[in-house]
Scaffold this active site. Structure first.
Site, PDB file in Angstrom:
ATOM      1  N   LYS A 126     -53.090  69.657  57.726  1.00  0.00           N
ATOM      2  CA  LYS A 126     -52.715  71.085  57.760  1.00  0.00           C
ATOM      3  C   LYS A 126     -51.258  71.255  57.340  1.00  0.00           C
ATOM      4  O   LYS A 126     -50.932  72.030  56.451  1.00  0.00           O
ATOM      5  CB  LYS A 126     -52.926  71.623  59.177  1.00  0.00           C
ATOM      6  CG  LYS A 126     -52.415  73.041  59.366  1.00  0.00           C
ATOM      7  CD  LYS A 126     -52.384  73.404  60.849  1.00  0.00           C
ATOM      8  CE  LYS A 126     -51.776  74.766  61.070  1.00  0.00           C
ATOM      9  NZ  LYS A 126     -52.605  75.867  60.547  1.00  0.00           N
ATOM     10  N   GLU A 135     -73.244  86.349  64.745  1.00  0.00           N
ATOM     11  CA  GLU A 135     -73.145  84.950  64.329  1.00  0.00           C
ATOM     12  C   GLU A 135     -73.799  84.011  65.340  1.00  0.00           C
ATOM     13  O   GLU A 135     -74.028  82.849  65.043  1.00  0.00           O
ATOM     14  CB  GLU A 135     -71.687  84.551  64.068  1.00  0.00           C
ATOM     15  CG  GLU A 135     -70.863  84.434  65.325  1.00  0.00           C
ATOM     16  CD  GLU A 135     -69.403  84.129  65.020  1.00  0.00           C
ATOM     17  OE1 GLU A 135     -68.823  84.832  64.187  1.00  0.00           O
ATOM     18  OE2 GLU A 135     -68.873  83.186  65.618  1.00  0.00           O
ATOM     19  N   HIS A 149     -67.341  97.186  69.147  1.00  0.00           N
ATOM     20  CA  HIS A 149     -66.886  97.017  67.767  1.00  0.00           C
ATOM     21  C   HIS A 149     -67.432  95.711  67.215  1.00  0.00           C
ATOM     22  O   HIS A 149     -67.489  94.703  67.897  1.00  0.00           O
ATOM     23  CB  HIS A 149     -65.354  97.005  67.716  1.00  0.00           C
ATOM     24  CG  HIS A 149     -64.832  96.477  66.425  1.00  0.00           C
ATOM     25  ND1 HIS A 149     -64.939  97.166  65.250  1.00  0.00           N
ATOM     26  CD2 HIS A 149     -64.240  95.296  66.108  1.00  0.00           C
ATOM     27  CE1 HIS A 149     -64.425  96.443  64.269  1.00  0.00           C
ATOM     28  NE2 HIS A 149     -64.007  95.304  64.761  1.00  0.00           N
ATOM     29  N   HIS A 153     -58.231  94.338  55.636  1.00  0.00           N
ATOM     30  CA  HIS A 153     -57.956  92.979  55.164  1.00  0.00           C
ATOM     31  C   HIS A 153     -57.025  92.973  53.966  1.00  0.00           C
ATOM     32  O   HIS A 153     -56.660  91.921  53.464  1.00  0.00           O
ATOM     33  CB  HIS A 153     -59.262  92.263  54.813  1.00  0.00           C
ATOM     34  CG  HIS A 153     -60.181  92.179  55.997  1.00  0.00           C
ATOM     35  ND1 HIS A 153     -61.180  93.101  56.224  1.00  0.00           N
ATOM     36  CD2 HIS A 153     -60.211  91.328  57.041  1.00  0.00           C
ATOM     37  CE1 HIS A 153     -61.799  92.795  57.337  1.00  0.00           C
ATOM     38  NE2 HIS A 153     -61.231  91.724  57.863  1.00  0.00           N
TER      39      HIS A 153
END
Ligand code: GLN
Ligand code: ZN
Length: 782
Positions: free
Chosen positions: A18, A636, A672, A725
């Site tokens: 990372k 999901e 939401h 976004h």
């Protein structure tokens, strides 16, 4: 008997990859250094697996970004828009990979990234392959061969891991009409054969093909493609030992197909599907209840196929139960003999944190809980120990290990840390009424409209406001002890007050407090609930360089004290306008944590639901009239096979309803979700019976509202009118147009006006401007 591993975390136990990638992207690390970091991680991982006692060690499980993207590069499936980059001289290879994953805006180029989506039911995201009708494939990178040779040279018994050709195609997307991606198998397979040729020349013996799409619902034609593909591979390479790996579900209706493939070893995820071992060994005459496996496919004993028993859970952090695993192993040995039995984790360890040894006694993870856990490195030792236990090797040592293991499980079963009588009593006492509001929506609606007196097209936001560097650093300084509780609270109060004043000025109807006190929407609640633990280094790769550190739910969950009342009442106390309470829902908290494996997920969800219910009731008592319970993860959590959806949806929806139903009719419950593909589950969304639901909609230009329209969704709905976004500020006219579109399918008095999601990743200037436009849009509609 062999031990093997399907894949190891590649981010590095201290997230070395990372840091190196991010430095490289920032132009602060030369490509050579990044390559070296990758090589070091690979070598360390191989060594560690060998030391743990793993016989067959995976290679090509490493990736600088994603293994599906690596496969696209291997077979040269590089979308047209990147071709200009390939012609560019002196562009390091890895830059093409990163450009495909992250987009490329440099040297006069402005190329968008490829789409990313969730890898089955994990929180890992892969880069979705893009296919055209005229798609050609050519061998483009030699990563597989290079990593195999690298491992071999370094002295490891390496087994290349490939994403199988059929799953590779199925996981991709057609970018134009008129063909199905599986038709491309004819053109794709020759490239795979070329890769195998090279591996064969380099003296590879084992090759693992991951075909996880065998855990999905497949058509007859799709099953046929599997058969033909593997027959062709086998006929070209009769001497390679092919390992077929699927995981996360039973082979189920695909079991017959899987067993008919000409492979030497078949891997079984016995954590997700324990019943399939019996199904296979009994030739389908066993009790296949629940697994969906078909009956009667012949005597497995007579075949030569090996079974790889995935007994160590690659998806969770609990120590293996040796007795239970040995029962599987012994059963298999009894019928097919020890030579045909392999032992493995259930799936790649990519989904586990790296190393429990890094959890020191710094107070983060309590030692009582730590003793019940195993991360990737520890899981490999478990695999090796199970082999020894099964074969009787090193009996004196392993016997002690078995004793310790039994002891540890015993302590977990009876620990007062885990079991709380009050919680189990409350769960047992839940009635239907607890999961139902006092009156149906049409009655609540009138009462709420009277109590709240909101205008038509009420405006609101989803909860969070920009988490600026200053806000983040407040939390960091508080954690380090540089700020006292009082100082920290005062500073957060200031942020909250500014946000309230600003919302009043702009004229938003239902305000939020801004969530400045929250780090993460699950962690914030987990830290305040009993039954949750946290790690310091338990990172799991989510995508690229991004990692998550899920909380561990180890025990019965309850809420010792109110969690959000302080901040919600503070905010409500500042204004005469309505301020929404803001909570994370039970299914989302469950979904984004490591969960208990000693009770069903549904029970854990119910416990969390009761804790959230307590909070909802306390918020109401404190005078909060609108409460939002976010459930972005409910979709999901859907099982991989449709046959299992209903059972999940029943308990998931019920958990939400339990959390929401403790309040009076007048109190308005919002929920939401940050997506809008609701077609398959719209009935269940309606069953949640939230008074208002806000969803994402702007990118699809409201098309996704169709599900709500044709279903006649009865409650109120806020289809997002601007895409949070992107830093782009949408105009009032655009938003009016979107709401007009929504009005065409949903009555005006059911519509709210709000953004797509929370605003925490945005900056203030664009947020302010966009919300002002949004309020104006609502005004002009009124
Ligand atoms: N209330 C949360 C926020 O605004 C919701 C986040 C989410 O949907 N993931 O940040
Ligand atoms: Zn959202």
């Amino acid at each position: 008997m062999q031990t093997h591993n399907l894949g190891y975390p590649r981010i590095g136990s201290r997230r070395e990859l990372k840091w190196a990638s991010e430095q490289y992207w920032a132009g602060q690390l030369p490509a050579g250094q990044l390559m070296l970091t990758g090589r070091n991680i690979r070598l360390q991982n191989w060594q560690l697996q060998k030391d743990a006692g793993i016989d067959l060690i995976p290679c090509n499980d490493f990736s600088f970004y994603d293994q599906v993207l690596d496969t696209s590069l291997m077979v040269g499936a590089i979308p047209e828009r990147y071709h200009a980059l390939m012609e560019q001289q002196q562009l390091p290879d890895v830059d093409l990979l990163f450009a495909m994953a992250r987009g490329y805006q440099k040297d006069g180029h402005d190329i968008t990234a490829m789409e990313m989506t969730k890898w089955f039911d994990t929180n890992y995201h892969y880069i979705v392959p893009e296919f055209t009708a005229g798609q050609q494939f050519t061998l483009f990178t030699n990563k597989v061969l290079n990593e195999f040779t690298e491992a071999k040279k370094a002295g490891f018994n390496a087994k290349p891991v490939l994403l199988g050709p059929v799953s590779y195609l199925l996981l991709g997307k057609e970018k134009e009409e008129g063909f199905h991606r599986l038709e491309l198998i004819k053109r794709l397979l020759p490239v795979y054969l070329e890769v195998l040729e090279k591996l064969d020349d380099a003296k590879a013996f084992y090759v693992q093909f991951d075909e996880p799409c065998l855990s999905l619902d497949l058509t007859k034609e799709e099953q046929q493609v599997f058969v033909k593909t593997y027959q062709e591979i086998k006929s070209k390479f009769p001497n390679l030992h092919l390992i077929l790996a699927s995981y996360f579900e039973c082979y189920g209706p695909n079991l017959r197909t899987a067993l008919s493939l000409p492979v030497q070893t078949i891997h079984l995820d016995l954590v997700r599907c324990p019943s399939q071992l019996e199904d296979i060994l009994s030739g389908g005459s066993g009790d296949s209840a629940g697994s969906g496996n078909p009956a009667g496919f012949g005597d497995f004993k007579k075949t030569k196929t090996n079974l790889s028993l995935g007994v160590v859970d690659g998806r969770n952090i609990w120590k293996n139960d040796y007795q239970q695993s040995l029962a599987f192993i012994d059963k298999a040995i009894k019928i097919i003999g020890p030579d045909r039995v392999w032992i493995a984790p259930s799936c790649s360890l990519l989904h586990s944190p790296c190393d429990l040894d890094l959890e020191t006694n710094d107070g983060t993870l309590p030692p009582e809980i730590r003793q019940w856990l195993a991360f990737a490195k520890q899981k490999l030792t478990e695999v090796a120990t199970l082999k020894k236990l099964a074969t009787g090797e090193d009996a004196s040592v392993t016997h002690k290990q078995l004793e310790d293991n039994i002891q540890s499980h015993q302590s977990r079963k009876t620990s007062p840390l885990i079991h709380n009588k009050t919680v189990s009593g409350r769960v047992a006492a839940i009635t239907e009424k607890d999961a139902r509001r006092d009156h149906p929506f049409h009655i609540r609606k009138d009462k709420q409209h009277k109590a709240l007196a909101l205008p038509l097209f009420p405006t609101t936001t989803i909860g969070s406001f920009p988490q600026t560097t200053e806000v983040r650093s407040l939390r960091a300084r508080f954690k380090k002890g540089e700020l006292t509780q009082a100082q920290y609270d005062q500073l957060i109060e200031k942020e909250t007050e500014d946000a309230i004043r600003w919302q009043e000025q702009v004229g938003i109807d239902v305000l939020v407090h801004g969530e400045f006190e929250r780090n993460d929407m699950v962690e914030y609640f987990g830290e305040q609930l009993a039954g949750f633990a946290f790690t310091k280094n338990g990172w799991v790769q989510s995508y690229g360089s991004r990692c998550v550190k899920p909380p561990i739910i180890f025990g019965d969950v309850y809420r010792p004290t109110p969690m959000t009342v302080r901040w919600s009442s503070f905010a409500q106390g500042l204004t005469s306008k309505l301020v929404k309470g803001m909570l994370t829902g039970p299914v989302t908290i469950l979904q984004w944590s490591f969960v208990r494996n000693d009770q069903p997920r549904s029970l854990t969800a119910t416990q969390i639901a009761l804790a959230i219910r307590d909070e909802v009731i306390d918020l109401e008592k404190a005078g909060i009239k609108i409460i939002q319970i976010d459930e972005p993860a409910i979709r999901e959590g859907l099982p991989l096979r449709k046959a299992n959806w209903q059972e999940y949806l029943e308990w998931a929806v019920k958990a939400f309803r339990i959390s929401a139903s403790g309040v009076q009719d007048e109190t308005q419950i919002h929920t939401h979700m940050c997506y809008s593909e609701f077609n398959d589950i719209i009935q269940n969304i309606a069953d949640m019976d939230a008074d208002v639901i806000t969803i994402e909609c702007s990118r699809s230009q409201m098309e996704l509202l169709d599900a709500f329209a044709s279903f006649n969704y009865p409650n109120e709905i806020g289809p997002g009118v601007y895409d949070i976004h992107s830093p782009r500020v949408p105009s009032r006219a655009e938003m009016v147009a979107l709401i007009e579109k929504a009005r065409a399918v949903i009555p005006s008095d059911q519509l709210w006006v709000n953004p797509d999601c929370g605003l925490k990743t945005r900056h203030w200037p664009e947020t302010k401007q966009a919300l002002m436009e949004m309020v104006e849009a609502a005004h002009s509609l009124r």
